[in-house]
Scaffold this active site. Structure first.
Site, PDB file in Angstrom:
ATOM      1  N   ALA A   1       0.785  -1.245   0.000  1.00 30.81           N
ATOM      2  CA  ALA A   1       0.000   0.000   0.000  1.00 30.81           C
ATOM      3  C   ALA A   1       0.811   1.286   0.000  1.00 30.81           C
ATOM      4  O   ALA A   1       0.229   2.360   0.026  1.00 30.81           O
ATOM      5  CB  ALA A   1      -0.894   0.002   1.253  1.00 30.81           C
ATOM      6  N   SER A   2       2.146   1.197  -0.023  1.00 32.27           N
ATOM      7  CA  SER A   2       2.913   2.402   0.304  1.00 32.27           C
ATOM      8  C   SER A   2       3.441   3.188  -0.890  1.00 32.27           C
ATOM      9  O   SER A   2       3.846   4.345  -0.734  1.00 32.27           O
ATOM     10  CB  SER A   2       4.095   2.005   1.195  1.00 32.27           C
ATOM     11  OG  SER A   2       4.841   0.973   0.573  1.00 32.27           O
TER      12      SER A   2
ATOM     13  N   ASP B   1       6.665  -8.159   6.427  1.00 28.07           N
ATOM     14  CA  ASP B   1       6.626  -9.056   5.275  1.00 28.07           C
ATOM     15  C   ASP B   1       5.233  -9.670   5.072  1.00 28.07           C
ATOM     16  O   ASP B   1       4.832 -10.580   5.808  1.00 28.07           O
ATOM     17  CB  ASP B   1       7.675 -10.161   5.479  1.00 28.07           C
ATOM     18  CG  ASP B   1       7.723 -11.116   4.298  1.00 28.07           C
ATOM     19  OD1 ASP B   1       7.055 -10.834   3.279  1.00 28.07           O
ATOM     20  OD2 ASP B   1       8.427 -12.136   4.406  1.00 28.07           O
ATOM     21  N   ALA B   2       4.542  -9.163   4.053  1.00 28.40           N
ATOM     22  CA  ALA B   2       3.167  -9.610   3.785  1.00 28.40           C
ATOM     23  C   ALA B   2       3.092 -11.091   3.422  1.00 28.40           C
ATOM     24  O   ALA B   2       2.021 -11.696   3.482  1.00 28.40           O
ATOM     25  CB  ALA B   2       2.573  -8.786   2.642  1.00 28.40           C
TER      26      ALA B   2
ATOM     27  N   ALA C   1       4.983  -5.898  -5.164  1.00 27.72           N
ATOM     28  CA  ALA C   1       6.053  -6.112  -6.147  1.00 27.72           C
ATOM     29  C   ALA C   1       7.301  -6.373  -5.328  1.00 27.72           C
ATOM     30  O   ALA C   1       7.765  -5.500  -4.615  1.00 27.72           O
ATOM     31  CB  ALA C   1       6.227  -4.889  -7.031  1.00 27.72           C
TER      32      ALA C   1
ATOM     33  N   PHE D   1       6.167  -2.984   3.200  1.00 29.80           N
ATOM     34  CA  PHE D   1       7.473  -3.321   3.773  1.00 29.80           C
ATOM     35  C   PHE D   1       8.391  -2.127   3.545  1.00 29.80           C
ATOM     36  O   PHE D   1       8.954  -1.987   2.456  1.00 29.80           O
ATOM     37  CB  PHE D   1       8.020  -4.560   3.067  1.00 29.80           C
ATOM     38  CG  PHE D   1       8.890  -5.430   3.923  1.00 29.80           C
ATOM     39  CD1 PHE D   1       9.214  -5.079   5.218  1.00 29.80           C
ATOM     40  CD2 PHE D   1       9.400  -6.621   3.432  1.00 29.80           C
ATOM     41  CE1 PHE D   1      10.005  -5.889   6.016  1.00 29.80           C
ATOM     42  CE2 PHE D   1      10.200  -7.454   4.211  1.00 29.80           C
ATOM     43  CZ  PHE D   1      10.499  -7.078   5.509  1.00 29.80           C
TER      44      PHE D   1
ATOM     45  N   LEU E   1       4.249   2.079 -16.039  1.00 30.81           N
ATOM     46  CA  LEU E   1       4.522   3.335 -15.342  1.00 30.81           C
ATOM     47  C   LEU E   1       5.835   3.279 -14.603  1.00 30.81           C
ATOM     48  O   LEU E   1       6.318   2.202 -14.250  1.00 30.81           O
ATOM     49  CB  LEU E   1       3.393   3.613 -14.350  1.00 30.81           C
ATOM     50  CG  LEU E   1       2.127   4.176 -14.989  1.00 30.81           C
ATOM     51  CD1 LEU E   1       1.022   4.279 -13.975  1.00 30.81           C
ATOM     52  CD2 LEU E   1       2.399   5.541 -15.595  1.00 30.81           C
ATOM     53  N   VAL E   2       6.385   4.457 -14.348  1.00 36.95           N
ATOM     54  CA  VAL E   2       7.644   4.526 -13.617  1.00 36.95           C
ATOM     55  C   VAL E   2       7.363   4.282 -12.135  1.00 36.95           C
ATOM     56  O   VAL E   2       6.707   5.089 -11.476  1.00 36.95           O
ATOM     57  CB  VAL E   2       8.299   5.917 -13.777  1.00 36.95           C
ATOM     58  CG1 VAL E   2       9.642   5.954 -13.071  1.00 36.95           C
ATOM     59  CG2 VAL E   2       8.434   6.282 -15.241  1.00 36.95           C
TER      60      VAL E   2
ATOM     61  N   TYR F   1       9.310  -9.588 -20.860  1.00 42.22           N
ATOM     62  CA  TYR F   1       8.215  -9.402 -19.896  1.00 42.22           C
ATOM     63  C   TYR F   1       7.152 -10.503 -20.038  1.00 42.22           C
ATOM     64  O   TYR F   1       7.225 -11.527 -19.388  1.00 42.22           O
ATOM     65  CB  TYR F   1       7.607  -7.979 -19.976  1.00 42.22           C
ATOM     66  CG  TYR F   1       6.825  -7.719 -18.706  1.00 42.22           C
ATOM     67  CD1 TYR F   1       7.397  -7.039 -17.640  1.00 42.22           C
ATOM     68  CD2 TYR F   1       5.544  -8.245 -18.533  1.00 42.22           C
ATOM     69  CE1 TYR F   1       6.717  -6.880 -16.442  1.00 42.22           C
ATOM     70  CE2 TYR F   1       4.859  -8.096 -17.344  1.00 42.22           C
ATOM     71  CZ  TYR F   1       5.444  -7.409 -16.308  1.00 42.22           C
ATOM     72  OH  TYR F   1       4.766  -7.272 -15.114  1.00 42.22           O
TER      73      TYR F   1
HETATM   74  P1  NAI Z   1       5.984  -0.633  -6.198  1.00 39.93           P
HETATM   75  O1  NAI Z   1       7.387  -1.068  -6.091  1.00 39.93           O
HETATM   76  O2  NAI Z   1       5.711   0.837  -6.342  1.00 39.93           O
HETATM   77  O3  NAI Z   1       5.119  -1.114  -4.904  1.00 39.93           O
HETATM   78  C1  NAI Z   1       5.293  -2.344  -4.304  1.00 39.93           C
HETATM   79  C2  NAI Z   1       4.604  -2.385  -2.951  1.00 39.93           C
HETATM   80  O4  NAI Z   1       4.794  -3.691  -2.386  1.00 39.93           O
HETATM   81  C3  NAI Z   1       5.159  -1.390  -1.904  1.00 39.93           C
HETATM   82  O5  NAI Z   1       4.092  -0.909  -1.112  1.00 39.93           O
HETATM   83  C4  NAI Z   1       6.076  -2.266  -1.038  1.00 39.93           C
HETATM   84  O6  NAI Z   1       6.265  -1.798   0.296  1.00 39.93           O
HETATM   85  C5  NAI Z   1       5.269  -3.551  -1.061  1.00 39.93           C
HETATM   86  N1  NAI Z   1       6.063  -4.747  -0.731  1.00 39.93           N
HETATM   87  C6  NAI Z   1       7.087  -5.299  -1.420  1.00 39.93           C
HETATM   88  N2  NAI Z   1       7.492  -6.436  -0.809  1.00 39.93           N
HETATM   89  C7  NAI Z   1       6.703  -6.603   0.283  1.00 39.93           C
HETATM   90  C8  NAI Z   1       6.618  -7.573   1.303  1.00 39.93           C
HETATM   91  N3  NAI Z   1       7.411  -8.644   1.337  1.00 39.93           N
HETATM   92  N4  NAI Z   1       5.690  -7.400   2.276  1.00 39.93           N
HETATM   93  C9  NAI Z   1       4.862  -6.326   2.275  1.00 39.93           C
HETATM   94  N5  NAI Z   1       4.881  -5.382   1.309  1.00 39.93           N
HETATM   95  C10 NAI Z   1       5.795  -5.515   0.331  1.00 39.93           C
HETATM   96  O7  NAI Z   1       5.343  -1.472  -7.380  1.00 39.93           O
HETATM   97  P2  NAI Z   1       4.203  -1.229  -8.472  1.00 39.93           P
HETATM   98  O8  NAI Z   1       4.851  -0.954  -9.770  1.00 39.93           O
HETATM   99  O9  NAI Z   1       3.141  -0.332  -7.957  1.00 39.93           O
HETATM  100  O10 NAI Z   1       3.637  -2.725  -8.594  1.00 39.93           O
HETATM  101  C11 NAI Z   1       2.475  -3.195  -7.950  1.00 39.93           C
HETATM  102  C12 NAI Z   1       1.836  -4.256  -8.835  1.00 39.93           C
HETATM  103  O11 NAI Z   1       1.425  -3.638 -10.072  1.00 39.93           O
HETATM  104  C13 NAI Z   1       2.788  -5.399  -9.221  1.00 39.93           C
HETATM  105  O12 NAI Z   1       2.070  -6.608  -9.238  1.00 39.93           O
HETATM  106  C14 NAI Z   1       3.207  -5.010 -10.630  1.00 39.93           C
HETATM  107  O13 NAI Z   1       3.609  -6.135 -11.395  1.00 39.93           O
HETATM  108  C15 NAI Z   1       1.912  -4.419 -11.146  1.00 39.93           C
HETATM  109  N6  NAI Z   1       2.051  -3.575 -12.346  1.00 39.93           N
HETATM  110  C16 NAI Z   1       3.042  -2.620 -12.427  1.00 39.93           C
HETATM  111  C17 NAI Z   1       3.187  -1.882 -13.597  1.00 39.93           C
HETATM  112  C18 NAI Z   1       4.255  -0.841 -13.733  1.00 39.93           C
HETATM  113  O14 NAI Z   1       4.541  -0.434 -14.860  1.00 39.93           O
HETATM  114  N7  NAI Z   1       4.817  -0.358 -12.672  1.00 39.93           N
HETATM  115  C19 NAI Z   1       2.274  -2.068 -14.750  1.00 39.93           C
HETATM  116  C20 NAI Z   1       1.207  -3.014 -14.503  1.00 39.93           C
HETATM  117  C21 NAI Z   1       1.135  -3.768 -13.357  1.00 39.93           C
END
Ligand code: NAI
Length: 396
Positions: free
Chosen positions: A48-49, A110-111, A139, A73, A272-273, A234
């Site tokens: 969620a962060s 750790d979720a 992620a 995390f 997205l970035v 990918y």
């Molecule tokens: P991000 O890196 O911004 O966010 C990941 C989140 O997961 C953070 O809140 C982090 O604290 C949390 N996290 C990571 N490991 C953890 C753990 N062990 N326990 C608890 N929390 C944990 O990533 P993003 O890009 O927002 O990705 C989220 C989802 O969206 C992923 O499934 C990704 O594949 C998907 N996605 C991302 C795209 C992109 O271009 N960034 C495009 C389409 C889907």
């Protein structure tokens, strides 16, 4: 202290509390400007962060007026050392939510572990009773399976044959060729274990067993498809196998939620970035070219615009949730518009270090990357001292 960006490779080691806070306020403002959404009222966001997860939390709270529990995390600050951006983001989000009279608490850990899952169960029981929306937005490069005790590490590799294509070092603006050797079977299994649907199903099984799901409870996990350009590394690579598994798991979970009238969806989002995507080779170059076209056409969206659209135009329209033939929600529709993709492909062919600044939105990519860590955000004075020691008000 005065906080400046400190880069190591593709990551930034520092984060700016005021910049992260402003970033969150801007997202809240955007969601409010779009009006109220008649959606979920009690929401759990796992991951969620930052990125799509934080955008989901903001859309739930400030779009739907929902109580939210966030799981993530992140690293807190210590004297002279900044926290990770998700820590500052959450601190800012919870401050704003509480000021607006909204319930918002969070659990940092750790979720994937049983311990954190149990903490969440206890918190829902104590405070919310039952929840009606669960967003799964993790992620992570690594997962320890709580049943087997085995630690799995995901890899970003092609399957079957070596992949060679262009990539960019977005800090230096240098375009070069990258070759990635194909994975082995173990790599695939490990990546699926980390980023597939296994943990999502574990969460939903537990929440159901503990009677914490409201009637018609919905859960959504995020996936990506992308263009043919990035396919080998990918969607047809190791991470793609994990996403196939995640998408299949939506059907398994939906079956298990039938008696509640509930449903599990995968939403396919735009590239997205985020911290996660900047680590994937080839993707930053693709995103830089894509942004150029989508910004010109006025169709560019960030995480918050994507998720606000997911809520208001897909999940909570009052009618049936529109899906593709594979049962997936699509908010990557503007990215995958054939005309947009044709233009990106043409630019890809001619992209070099020399012309990149001109033909791509590399500047936009860089600025988004800095923004993730709270830097280069409009309206923030980076020359004044800021306090790195920030509390998350709703941390349990
Ligand atoms: P991000 O890196 O911004 O966010 C990941 C989140 O997961 C953070 O809140 C982090 O604290 C949390 N996290 C990571 N490991 C953890 C753990 N062990 N326990 C608890 N929390 C944990 O990533 P993003 O890009 O927002 O990705 C989220 C989802 O969206 C992923 O499934 C990704 O594949 C998907 N996605 C991302 C795209 C992109 O271009 N960034 C495009 C389409 C889907």
């Amino acid at each position: 202290m005065i906080i400046e960006p400190r880069m190591r490779g593709f990551i930034c080691l520092t984060a700016h509390p005021n910049g992260c806070a402003q970033n969150i306020k801007n997202q809240i403002q955007y969601v409010k400007s779009k009006g109220a959404i008649n959606g979920a009222k009690k929401v759990l966001v796992i991951g969620a962060s930052t990125g799509f997860g934080m955008a989901s939390r903001i859309s739930s709270a400030f779009g739907c007026g929902a109580s939210t529990i966030g799981v993530y995390f992140e690293k807190p600050a210590s004297e002279g050392k900044t926290a990770s951006p998700g820590w500052y983001n959450t601190a800012a989000f919870e401050k704003e939510a509480h000021a607006a009279g909204l319930y918002a608490k969070s659990i940092n850990g750790d979720a994937f572990s049983n311990e954190i899952k149990q903490k969440v169960v206890d918190l829902i029981k104590a405070d919310l009773g039952q929840i009606d929306l669960i967003i799964y937005s993790l992620a992570s490069p690594v997962r320890t399976n709580p049943v087997t005790g085995i630690t799995h590490r995901s890899v970003l590799k092609p399957i079957g044959s070596k992949f060679t294509n262009k990539t960019v070092d977005f800090h230096a603006g240098k375009v070069s060729d990258i070759s990635i050797d194909p994975c082995n079977e173990e790599d695939i299994a490990n990546t699926v274990a980390v980023m597939g649907g296994d943990d999502w199903e574990m969460w939903m099984d537990l929440l159901k067993k503990e009677n914490l799901l409201a009637p018609k409870a919905t859960t959504v996990a995020y996936s990506y498809i992308g263009p043919s350009l990035t396919e080998a590394v990918y969607r047809k690579g190791t991470i793609g196998r994990a996403k196939d598994h995640l998408e299949k798991t939506a059907f398994t979970i939906s079956d298990k939620l039938k008696d509640l009238g509930g449903k599990a969806y995968v939403s396919v989002n735009k590239a997205l970035v985020t911290q996660a995507s900047s680590a994937i080779p080839v993707i930053p170059l693709y995103i830089s070219l894509l942004y150029k076209i989508m910004k010109r056409d006025g169709t560019h969206e960030g995480c918050i615009e994507q998720i606000q659209r997911l809520y208001s135009q897909r999940l909570y329209t009052g009618g049936a949730v529109p899906t593709d033939t594979e049962g997936r929600i699509r908010i990557d529709d503007w990215e995958l518009n054939p005309k947009v993709q044709e233009e990106v492909l043409n630019l890809w062919d001619i992209a070099t270090t020399e012309n990149l600044l001109e033909i791509s939105d590399l500047e936009g990519y860089r600025s988004d990357f800095y923004n993730l860590f709270g830097f280069k955000i409009g309206g923030v004075d980076y020359t004044v001292d800021s306090n790195e020691m920030v509390d998350v008000p709703g941390l349990v």
